[in-house]
Design a protein around this motif. Structure first.
Motif, short mmCIF file in Angstrom:
data_model
loop_
_atom_site.label_atom_id
_atom_site.label_comp_id
_atom_site.label_asym_id
_atom_site.label_seq_id
_atom_site.Cartn_x
_atom_site.Cartn_y
_atom_site.Cartn_z
N PHE A 1 24.72 30.71 -14.98
CA PHE A 1 23.61 29.77 -15.05
C PHE A 1 22.78 29.83 -13.79
CE2 PHE A 1 26.85 27.87 -17.80
CZ PHE A 1 26.11 27.76 -18.95
N ILE B 1 31.84 33.52 -5.20
CA ILE B 1 31.90 33.17 -6.62
C ILE B 1 32.54 34.26 -7.47
CG2 ILE B 1 30.50 32.61 -8.64
CD1 ILE B 1 28.57 31.19 -6.93
N ILE C 1 30.49 27.65 -13.98
CA ILE C 1 30.16 26.39 -13.32
C ILE C 1 29.77 26.62 -11.87
CG2 ILE C 1 31.15 24.22 -12.50
CD1 ILE C 1 30.26 24.27 -15.36
N ALA C 2 30.45 27.56 -11.22
CA ALA C 2 30.10 27.84 -9.83
C ALA C 2 28.67 28.37 -9.74
CB ALA C 2 31.09 28.83 -9.23
N PHE D 1 26.33 27.66 -11.83
CA PHE D 1 25.46 26.51 -12.06
C PHE D 1 25.32 25.69 -10.78
CE2 PHE D 1 24.89 22.03 -12.88
CZ PHE D 1 23.62 22.09 -13.41
N ALA D 2 26.44 25.50 -10.09
CA ALA D 2 26.41 24.75 -8.83
C ALA D 2 25.45 25.43 -7.86
CB ALA D 2 27.81 24.67 -8.23
N PHE D 3 25.45 26.76 -7.88
CA PHE D 3 24.52 27.49 -7.02
C PHE D 3 23.06 27.16 -7.37
CE2 PHE D 3 21.75 31.25 -6.87
CZ PHE D 3 21.59 31.34 -5.50
N ALA E 1 21.96 24.47 -8.75
CA ALA E 1 21.68 23.10 -8.33
C ALA E 1 21.46 23.03 -6.82
CB ALA E 1 22.83 22.18 -8.75
N ILE E 2 22.22 23.83 -6.08
CA ILE E 2 22.05 23.84 -4.62
C ILE E 2 20.66 24.38 -4.27
CG2 ILE E 2 22.82 24.93 -2.48
CD1 ILE E 2 25.67 24.85 -3.65
N SER F 1 18.11 21.76 -5.06
CA SER F 1 18.12 20.65 -4.10
C SER F 1 17.52 21.05 -2.76
CB SER F 1 19.56 20.16 -3.93
OG SER F 1 19.69 19.37 -2.80
#
Lengths: 304, 358
Positions: free
Chosen positions: B67, B130, B140-141, B143-145, B147-148, B151
C-alpha cells in the motif's frame, strides 16, 4: 499523576472504539482470511441510519430520536442486513479467491456504499446531537471524566464479555471458533460453512453498529468518509495484535489507542503535528519485532 | 540461423513489443482524433500506467501487496517539483530547501530522474526493514510507510508548503512524453521478471520456505525489486507533478492507492499484460460512466445518469469483474505469441504462474 490518569482514560475510550472495530475485522479474517475494508463503511452506514435521508445540512433524527432500547436493536439489525447482503452478493462467490482479490473486492464494496451514501445524503458533513447530556463530567476524586467516555468503555466491556460468552459457551460460538482454527477440518466435522460465515458477518455487523453509535455520540458529526480512518486504525490494530486472534484484536486496539493518545499528550510541542508519523513508526517497529503480532494465532503459523 | 535467432528474440520480447505497439497505436489514434480533454485523460492514464507497471514489478513478483507505493509517488513528485518550480517562489515559500534546489532551476528530465532517485533511496532505507516481513504484516508496514509520508509531507511546512500546495511547476507532460516512460517501465519490469533475481523473487512468492531452502536470499531479492519499483513509481510521481502543475499532499493517499491497486488486480496481479490491461479497462469504464453522467442525446431526448452514478458504477463493475475473473482479466498471463504453428516445438519459456501466492 492526575494528568496521566486523565490521558489513560482518553486512551481507554479511544482504544475501545478501535478494539470494537478491530473485533469486527478480526472475526472475519479469522474465518475467511478476508481483510474487510468495507467494515468502515458498515460503520458509516450504521451512523447514517440514525437520520432521515435528505440532502439538508441539518440532520433530522429518525431512528436516532427513538429511545435507546429501541434504537440499538434497530440500527444493529440494519447493519446486520447490510453485512449479510455483502456476503450473499459478493463474498460468497469469492470463497476460493486469493487474499488481494478479496481485499480489493471488499474495498470496491466499501466504495459503492460510500458513494451511495454520498448520493443520498450529500457531501457536506452533518451535525447530529446524540446523547449530548452525556458530555457532563463526572468527578472521581480529582479526576474529571466525561460520562460519555465511561459509557464507551462500559459498552465495550459489555460487548466483549458478551462475545466471549457467546464464543465460549454456546454451540454456535464453538463452531465459529473451530472454523477460525481450521476451516477445512471444521467442515469435515459437519459445520455448515455458509452458516458460520453468515454468523460472523452478522456479529461483525452488530459490532459495526455499536461502534457507529459510540463514535457518532463522541464526534457529533456525520460524513460519508467517517468510517474510513476508524477502519484503518482498527485494521492496523488487528495486525499489531495478531491477525486472526480476537484477543489480539482487542489488545491491538487498546495498544494503538494508548500510543496515539500518549504521543499526543507527551510529544514536544513542535513535533506534535507529526504525531501520526510517530504512531506509524511504532507500528513498523512492533511488526519488525513481532511479525505475527503481539498475540500469535495458532492457525496462521505455517507448518512445514 | 540468423533468422532463427531473430525469431527467438522476437518471441522472447513479444509480451513487451506487442503491448508497446498497441499503446503507440492507441496514443496515435486517440490523441489525433480526440480533443484537448481527451489528451488530458490519455496523459493521466499513461502516467497511472507507469505507476501501475512499477507497482506490479514489486507486487506481482514478490506476492506482497504494497500500500506504500503511492508514498514513493509523492516523494518523487515533490522532489521533481522542488527542482523545476520557479526559484523566486521557492525562495519565498520553501525556505527549508537545500540551497542547490532553492536557488536553481533544473531541466525536466533531470528532475524526473532525481525524483526517481530520491524515491529509490528512501525505498532502500525503508525496505531494509520492511522486506524482512512477509504477508499481511508486510502489507501493513507498507501502509504505515504511506501514512508516515503523508503525515510528514503535510506538516513539514518549510519544505513541502504543508497542506497548501506547490505551484508553478511547468506542465510539460503530454501523451507522448508519458508514453515514453510507460515503455521504459515496461522494459525495466520485463527485464527484471526474466532475470535471475526476478525468478528467485517469484520462487519466494510461490513458496517462501522452499525458496529459502534453495539459498534464495529473500530479503535481498525483495529489496532489489522494491528499490527498482520505487524508482519507477517516483518517476511516475514526477510526471504527475509536471502534468498537474500543482502539488498537494492529499492527492497521494488512499484514493490513488486504491485506484492503482484496483487497476492491477482487475487486470491480473501477476503479469505485465495484466498491469497494462487493468489500467486501460478501469480508465475506459470511468470514462464511459462519466460520459453517461454528462448525458447522451438519443433522438432529441437527453438521457443522463444521476450525479454520483459514476463512482457507484465503477464499484459495481469492479466487483463484477472480480466475481467472474478472480485472477484478473488477463488471468495473470503475458500476451501470448500468436504465430504458433501446429506441432511447432514450444520455446523453453517457463510458464507464467497463474496466481501469486498470498
Amino acid at each position: 499523576m492526575i494528568g496521566f490518569l486523565q490521558n489513560l482514560i482518553d486512551a481507554l475510550s479511544l482504544g475501545s472504539l478501535y478494539a470494537l472495530a478491530g473485533l469486527g475485522i478480526g472475526l472475519l479474517f479469522g474465518i475467511l482470511r478476508l481483510t474487510n475494508f468495507a467494515h468502515g463503511d458498515f460503520i458509516t452506514f450504521g451512523a447514517y441510519a440514525l437520520i432521515v435521508p435528505s440532502l439538508d445540512v441539518m440532520a433530522t433524527k429518525f431512528i436516532g430520536g427513538w429511545p435507546w432500547y429501541l434504537m440499538l436493536p434497530v440500527v444493529a439489525a440494519l447493519v446486520v442486513v447490510m453485512a449479510l447482503l455483502s456476503d450473499l452478493l459478493v463474498f460468497r462467490k469469492l470463497r476460493q479467491a486469493s487474499a488481494p482479490t478479496l481485499m480489493i473486492a471488499s474495498f470496491a464494496l466499501g466504495y459503492i456504499i460510500q458513494n451511495t451514501i454520498l448520493m443520498v445524503y450529500g457531501a457536506r458533513p452533518k451535525a447530529i446531537d446524540m446523547w449530548s447530556n452525556l458530555q457532563q463530567q463526572v468527578t472521581i476524586g480529582e479526576l474529571r471524566v466525561p460520562q460519555l467516555q465511561l459509557v464507551t468503555i462500559g459498552a465495550t466491556v459489555v460487548l466483549m464479555v458478551g462475545l466471549s460468552l457467546f464464543l465460549g459457551r454456546t454451540s454456535y460460538g464453538v463452531q465459529m471458533r473451530a472454523a477460525a482454527e481450521d476451516f477445512r477440518m471444521a467442515r469435515y466435522l459437519g459445520i455448515k460453512a455458509n452458516f458460520v460465515i453468515g454468523l460472523a458477518f452478522a456479529i461483525s455487523g452488530v459490532l459495526a453498529a455499536m461502534t457507529a453509535l459510540l463514535f457518532v455520540s463522541q464526534t457529533g458529526t456525520l460524513s460519508h468518509m467517517m468510517g474510513v480512518p476508524l477502519m484503518l486504525f482498527a485494521f492496523i490494530a488487528t495486525v499489531i495484535g495478531g491477525m486472526g486472534s480476537l484477543v489480539g484484536a482487542v489488545v491491538g486496539g487498546f495498544a494503538v489507542g494508548f500510543v496515539s493518545v500518549m504521543l499526543q499528550a507527551y510529544l514536544p510541542e513542535d513535533l506534535r503535528s507529526f504525531r501520526d508519523a510517530f504512531v506509524f513508526t511504532v507500528v513498523i517497529v512492533v511488526l519488525l519485532f513481532r511479525p505475527s503480532g503481539l498475540i500469535r494465532a495458532k492457525a496462521l503459523v505455517q507448518r512445514v | 540461423m540468423n533468422d532463427g535467432r531473430l525469431m527467438r528474440f522476437a518471441r522472447e520480447w513479444w509480451p513487451v513489443v506487442s503491448l508497446g505497439l498497441g499503446l503507440v497505436l492507441i496514443v496515435g489514434v486517440v490523441g489525433q482524433l480526440g480533443g484537448d480533454q481527451t489528451r488530458v485523460t490519455l496523459t493521466e492514464m499513461l502516467i497511472r500506467m507507469v505507476v501501475v507497471i512499477a507497482t506490479y514489478l514489486f507486487i506481482g513478483n514478490s506476492g506482497i501487496l504494497s500500500f506504500g507505493h503511492v508514498g514513493f509517488m509523492c516523494i518523487g513528485a515533490y522532489a521533481a517539483g522542488w527542482a523545476t518550480c520557479n526559484p523566486a517562489w521557492k525562495q519565498l515559500m520553501l525556505t527549508g530547501l537545500p540551497v542547490f534546489l532553492r536557488e536553481e532551476e533544473y531541466p525536466f528530465l533531470l528532475a524526473v530522474a532525481g525524483g526517481g532517485a530520491l524515491a529509490a533511496l528512501v525505498a532502500l532505507i525503508v525496505g531494509f526493514a520492511i522486506m524482512r516481513l512477509s504477508g499481511i504484516a508486510a502489507s501493513i508496514a507498507t501502509f504505515a510507510f504511506l501514512a508516515i509520508v503523508n503525515s510528514v509531507y503535510s506538516n513539514w511546512d518549510s519544505v513541502t508548503a504543508g497542506t497548501s500546495s506547490i505551484i508553478g511547476i511547468p506542465q510539460v507532460v503530454g501523451p507522448w512524453e508519458a508514453l515514453a516512460f510507460v515503455l521504459l517501465s515496461m522494459v525495466v519490469a520485463f527485464v527484471f521478471q526474466k532475470s535471475r533475481y526476478g525468478l528467485m523473487l517469484k520462487a519466494s512468492r510461490d513458496d517462501e520456505v522452499a525458496a529459502k531452502a534453495s539459498a534464495v536470499d529473500i530479503v535481498k531479492v525483495r529489496l532489489i525489486a522494491f528499490v527498482a519499483s520505487a524508482f519507477l513509481v517516483g518517476m511516475g510521481g514526477a510526471l504527475y507533478g509536471h502534468f498537474l502543475g500543482v502539488l498537494t499532499v492529499d492527492i497521494f493517499y488512499m484514493g490513488l492507492t486504491f485506484i492503482t491497486l484496483s487497476m492491477l488486480v482487475v487486470g491480473g496481479i501477476g503479469s505485465l499484460f495484466g498491469a497494462v490491461v487493468g489500467v486501460l479497462a478501469v480508465t475506459l469504464v470511468v470514462e464511459v460512466l462519466r460520459a453517461c453522467e454528462a448525458g447522451i442525446t438519443v433522438g432529441g431526448t437527453k438521457i443522463a445518469l444521476p450525479q454520483g452514478a459514476q463512482e457507484i458504477g465503477l464499484g459495481v463493475i469492479m466487483v463484477l469483474i472480480l466475481l467472474f475473473r478472480p485472477a484478473g482479466l488477463t488471468r495473470s498471463r503475458e500476451v501470448p505469441w500468436p504465430f504458433v504453428r501446429r506441432g511447432a516445438k514450444p520455446a523453453g519459456e517457463p510458464a507464467e504462474q497463474a496466481q501469486p501466492a498470498e
